[in-house]
Design an enzyme around this catalytic site. Sequence first.
Site: not given
Length: 198
Positions: A15, A20, A66, A68, A114
């Site tokens: 990631y 993001h 993470f 969320n 989120n």
Amino acid sequence: MIKLIVGLGNPGAEYEATRHNAGFWLVDQLARMGGTTLRVESRFHGLAGRARLWDQDVWLLKPSTFMNRSGLSVVSLARFYKILPDEIVVAHDEMDLPAGSAKLKRGGGSGGHNGLKDISAHLTTQDYWRLRIGVGHPRNAPGGAAGGREDVVNFVLKPPRKEEQQAIDEAIDRCIGPLGTLARGESERAMMELHTGR
């Protein structure tokens, strides 16, 4: 006065370069400036470090929960060091802004993000600062998709194109001065500096 700057993103090499993770990129830049290495802090559920920035000590945090579930990390560090919500800046990717732009605001809704939703739930308030780092939207990308939920997820979990990455990096660089102004307690001036370049 700002005592904690949080960068939102997802942990893991897969990631690291995705849109993001724009919040992580900002915090990494601040850590380099402050000569600080972020270390795993299990009690804060993330990587954290204290940096000397703008003539004051500022905590830097990259949650490892993470996106969320970022709220647990933020509230753990904030409670431990008695940091109030209005002393926190959360840097995050923003699809409603084009790559290369950034906006600073205090409070407001989550805008469908989120990570912000979870932070607001854990802090039991929306009254914290947000640094919105533009990454663009799939509907505006070359050959752009319609922008439905699946398109959005695919978009933010992919790396930006080369020219977008350069624009995002430049926007992050432009955020540093206004963040210093905000850290000194001059919020109106900080927003004007970032939004107008003055």
